[in-house]
Design a protein around this motif. Structure first.
Motif, short mmCIF file in Angstrom:
data_model
loop_
_atom_site.label_atom_id
_atom_site.label_comp_id
_atom_site.label_asym_id
_atom_site.label_seq_id
_atom_site.Cartn_x
_atom_site.Cartn_y
_atom_site.Cartn_z
N GLU A 143 -6.28 -20.37 -41.25
CA GLU A 143 -5.22 -21.18 -40.67
C GLU A 143 -5.72 -22.62 -40.56
O GLU A 143 -6.80 -22.86 -40.02
CB GLU A 143 -4.85 -20.66 -39.28
N PRO A 144 -4.94 -23.59 -41.06
CA PRO A 144 -5.37 -24.98 -40.92
C PRO A 144 -5.26 -25.42 -39.46
O PRO A 144 -4.41 -24.94 -38.71
CB PRO A 144 -4.40 -25.75 -41.81
N ASP A 145 -6.12 -26.34 -39.08
CA ASP A 145 -6.11 -26.87 -37.72
C ASP A 145 -4.89 -27.78 -37.58
O ASP A 145 -4.75 -28.75 -38.33
CB ASP A 145 -7.39 -27.66 -37.46
N PRO A 146 -3.96 -27.48 -36.66
CA PRO A 146 -2.73 -28.26 -36.57
C PRO A 146 -2.95 -29.69 -36.10
O PRO A 146 -2.14 -30.57 -36.37
CB PRO A 146 -1.86 -27.48 -35.59
N THR A 147 -4.02 -29.95 -35.39
CA THR A 147 -4.25 -31.31 -34.90
C THR A 147 -5.53 -31.86 -35.50
O THR A 147 -6.57 -31.21 -35.47
CB THR A 147 -4.37 -31.32 -33.37
N LEU A 148 -5.41 -33.03 -36.06
CA LEU A 148 -6.59 -33.73 -36.54
C LEU A 148 -6.89 -34.82 -35.53
O LEU A 148 -6.05 -35.69 -35.28
CB LEU A 148 -6.35 -34.32 -37.93
N SER A 149 -8.02 -34.78 -34.96
CA SER A 149 -8.33 -35.77 -33.94
C SER A 149 -9.75 -36.28 -34.12
O SER A 149 -10.61 -35.57 -34.63
CB SER A 149 -8.17 -35.17 -32.54
N LEU A 150 -9.94 -37.50 -33.73
CA LEU A 150 -11.26 -38.10 -33.73
C LEU A 150 -11.58 -38.50 -32.30
O LEU A 150 -10.71 -38.93 -31.55
CB LEU A 150 -11.30 -39.35 -34.62
N SER A 151 -12.82 -38.39 -31.94
CA SER A 151 -13.20 -38.81 -30.60
C SER A 151 -14.62 -39.32 -30.65
O SER A 151 -15.37 -39.05 -31.58
CB SER A 151 -13.08 -37.65 -29.62
N GLY A 152 -14.98 -40.10 -29.66
CA GLY A 152 -16.34 -40.58 -29.53
C GLY A 152 -16.67 -41.66 -30.53
O GLY A 152 -15.83 -42.49 -30.90
N GLY A 153 -17.91 -41.64 -31.00
CA GLY A 153 -18.42 -42.69 -31.89
C GLY A 153 -17.68 -42.75 -33.21
O GLY A 153 -17.48 -43.84 -33.76
N SER A 154 -17.26 -41.61 -33.75
CA SER A 154 -16.57 -41.64 -35.04
C SER A 154 -15.21 -42.33 -34.91
O SER A 154 -14.79 -43.05 -35.82
CB SER A 154 -16.41 -40.22 -35.59
N ALA A 155 -14.52 -42.14 -33.80
CA ALA A 155 -13.23 -42.80 -33.60
C ALA A 155 -13.42 -44.31 -33.48
O ALA A 155 -12.66 -45.10 -34.05
CB ALA A 155 -12.54 -42.24 -32.36
N ILE A 156 -14.43 -44.73 -32.75
CA ILE A 156 -14.69 -46.17 -32.58
C ILE A 156 -15.10 -46.79 -33.91
O ILE A 156 -14.63 -47.87 -34.28
CB ILE A 156 -15.78 -46.38 -31.50
N GLY A 157 -15.93 -46.09 -34.69
CA GLY A 157 -16.35 -46.60 -35.99
C GLY A 157 -15.18 -46.74 -36.94
O GLY A 157 -15.07 -47.73 -37.68
N LEU A 158 -14.29 -45.76 -36.96
CA LEU A 158 -13.12 -45.82 -37.83
C LEU A 158 -12.19 -46.95 -37.42
O LEU A 158 -11.66 -47.67 -38.27
CB LEU A 158 -12.38 -44.48 -37.80
N LEU A 159 -12.00 -47.15 -36.13
CA LEU A 159 -11.16 -48.24 -35.63
C LEU A 159 -11.75 -49.60 -36.00
O LEU A 159 -11.04 -50.49 -36.48
CB LEU A 159 -11.00 -48.10 -34.11
#
Length: 192
Positions: A143-159
């Motif tokens: 089953e695919p994960d219905p929510t794709l989320s980023l948190s922490g350092g990876s979210a800040i780096g992507l932003l």
């Protein structure tokens, strides 16, 4: 009265290896079809050299692989070696090459050495497919994960990468606009 303890090993164990034997036992002198072997046949069960190696008279090989059977026998006069596959002649010579093993070639092979004085027969070797180590199981869909989320350092780096990329794009567009305005002014100045 107590019973004697029994040993887990038999009293007369069968040896793991025994030397080649010669027999004149009439019960063993029958061929695969039930007929008699020729009178000059000596059943001397000599092992074959094989690749891949035979274990207890069985070669396990995958399909489309090569198998080599070889029987070296010394007789005087020089013998003619013929190979049989399940009792049917299938080749001549000291070696039998089976290239690209197929299902039709799975079975038992023997070699017969014949000269003017006698015949010798090799030990039979059976070629079979390897037995699977484990049973295959049904594939279960994930089953695919219905929510794709980023948190922490990876979210800040992507932003941060997104902001820098957008800034570089805007700066590049401004540079192109300024350059085109300069060239337009220079062309107008040259023409006047």
């Amino acid at each position: 009265m107590r019973a004697k303890p029994q040993s887990p090993l038999p009293r007369n164990p069968v040896p793991a290896w025994s030397p080649p034997t010669t027999t004149t036992d009439p019960m063993l002198e029958k061929d695969a079809a039930g007929g008699d072997f020729p009178a000059n046949l000596v059943l001397q069960l000599m092992p074959l050299k094989t690749f891949p190696a035979a274990i207890r008279g069985v070669i396990q090989s995958e399909l489309n692989y090569s198998v080599i059977l070889q029987w070296v026998v010394t007789m005087d006069p020089e013998p003619v070696l013929s190979w049989t596959f399940s009792g049917v002649p299938c080749g001549m010579g000291e070696k039998l090459f089976i290239r690209r093993l197929s299902c039709e070639q799975l079975g038992t092979y023997m070699c017969i050495a014949t000269n003017s004085k006698k015949q010798l027969v090799s030990e039979p070797v059976t070629i079979s497919l390897p037995k699977p180590i484990m049973q295959p199981t049904e594939a279960e869909p994930m089953e695919p994960d219905p929510t794709l989320s980023l948190s922490g350092g990876s979210a800040i780096g992507l932003l941060a990468a997104g902001i820098l990329g957008a800034g570089a794009l805007i700066a590049g567009m401004c540079f192109i606009i300024i350059q085109s305005l300069r060239t337009d002014r220079q062309r107008i100045g040259i023409c006047s």
